[in-house]
Design an enzyme around this catalytic site. Sequence first.
Site, PDB file in Angstrom:
ATOM      1  N   GLU A 243       0.808  -1.221   0.000  1.00 55.23           N
ATOM      2  CA  GLU A 243       0.000   0.000   0.000  1.00 55.23           C
ATOM      3  C   GLU A 243       0.847   1.279   0.000  1.00 55.23           C
ATOM      4  OE1 GLU A 243      -2.906  -0.509   3.124  1.00 55.23           O
ATOM      5  OE2 GLU A 243      -3.957  -2.056   1.985  1.00 55.23           O
ATOM      6  N   GLU A 346      -4.009  -8.886  -1.656  1.00 55.90           N
ATOM      7  CA  GLU A 346      -4.616  -8.802  -0.315  1.00 55.90           C
ATOM      8  C   GLU A 346      -6.063  -8.360  -0.373  1.00 55.90           C
ATOM      9  OE1 GLU A 346      -2.513  -6.512   2.753  1.00 55.90           O
ATOM     10  OE2 GLU A 346      -4.476  -5.918   3.525  1.00 55.90           O
TER      11      GLU A 346
END
Length: 496
Positions: A243, A346
């Site tokens: 991220e 994810e």
Amino acid sequence: MKMKFNKLIGGLLTVLAVSSCAQKQASVETVDTKVETKMPALELSKVDVVTTADNSQLRLAKTGEFKFGQATQPREDQVSVFVNPNKSFQTFLGIGGAITDASAEVWAKLPKDKQDELISAYYTNDGIGYSLLRTTIHSCDFSSYSYTYVEEGDKELKSFSIKHDLEFRIPMMKRAIASSGGQLTTYASPWSPPAFMKGKKDMLKGGSLLPEFYQSWANYYVKFIEEYEKQGIPMWGVTIQNEPMATQTWESCIYSAEQERDFLKNYLGPTFEKNGMADKNIVVWDHNRDLISHRANVIFEDPEAAKYAWGIGMHWYETWTGGKEMQLNLDNIQESFPDKNILFTEGCQEGFDAKHYQRWSNGERYGRNMINDFNQGTVGWTDWNILLDQTGGPNHVNNLCFSPIHADVNKGELIYTPSYYYIGHFSKYIKPGAKRISTTTSRSTLISTSFRNTDGSIATVVMNQTNEAISYNFIVGDKEVNAEIPAHAIQTLLYK
């Protein structure tokens, strides 16, 4: 012939005790996602149907075996699923989940029979046959505390040690790899460099890697891979940063597209080559689908960066804005950069609440995303934590979430959620090396995808998110079965 569903008791999947893997050397078999595989001719004599449905006991339960008949022209007032086995697309890498510190710490607290059950439920043919494994490079939010593998300020990495991981995480990973047959594609992701390598001197709450530590940080990945492989855990590859556009309350680090591009082409890629790791796969982005096209454009348009990138990774959390899932961005990447792969790295259901272990929409979120991601070219799909406790943790910043299986460590019990079964409709029947084949539906009330395995068998997944059972024509080439799927259900149809 219309399928009639018998009332079956699905229950939990049969689990077997797993033998010790202490002496077993693991290996990884990788899949070239761009190589065409010649398949045997189809017989299309019968189809087996496996079903999971809400308001029933059906959980990965066989609900019938039916014969194909000659297909006829479907009418507009009928619902149909069309499969064309002659049109194939991406090659399947695998499906799996992450073994985090949290998963391993919870697993270690379970009685041995429950430890064995958990491993079998995920990593054997009696379970749902996971073939992918993600783990973290030192700590993430799903760790009991923040830590790194080096002493503070050690730019030369002389103190590098994975001693922390030897207590819980590595033993669990070894069991998973051994139980899967020694072939589990494993990759790792960092959440943040050590604090001294960042301008804000803190692993948490964002910040960026300082340029003077680019080489040291690239060396850190190499050290990690070397030490894990010494433990018998081969590494398929890494993602550059989990991220990279999110300033989180937990371990996080910001990279602009240009920063990630330059770190890849000037440091990480060349460092892997220099250390004999050119075969390790590097995945960029590792964040949501919303900004994924921009990241792909910046990195893949640069030939010197693109040559080091196997592909791009993505998560499903772009819906935090209130918008919808954005799989169409994946199609844009496939069209723009057909030589690059797309990997789901994810996803999990946020906002843990133990009263909602069996909330059906959690499972449907998995099924919908998996079907749509695969239909837009995704080659592999990785869930987040494979196991959490009865609090949705442990998590050192209270970012508590659901996992497909939870453990009540006080009672020594495992709790299987709908998500586990929805994932299983894919992972149990679609194997590495399979090719996705053309599949469409005539109505938006059903969604579907199909893969043909290397042995010639086909798994077609059909999902119904409506409140009503739906009858449909299942048409494969010139053969047909008249089928029915219950309300809020998912089916896998198996045939060859």
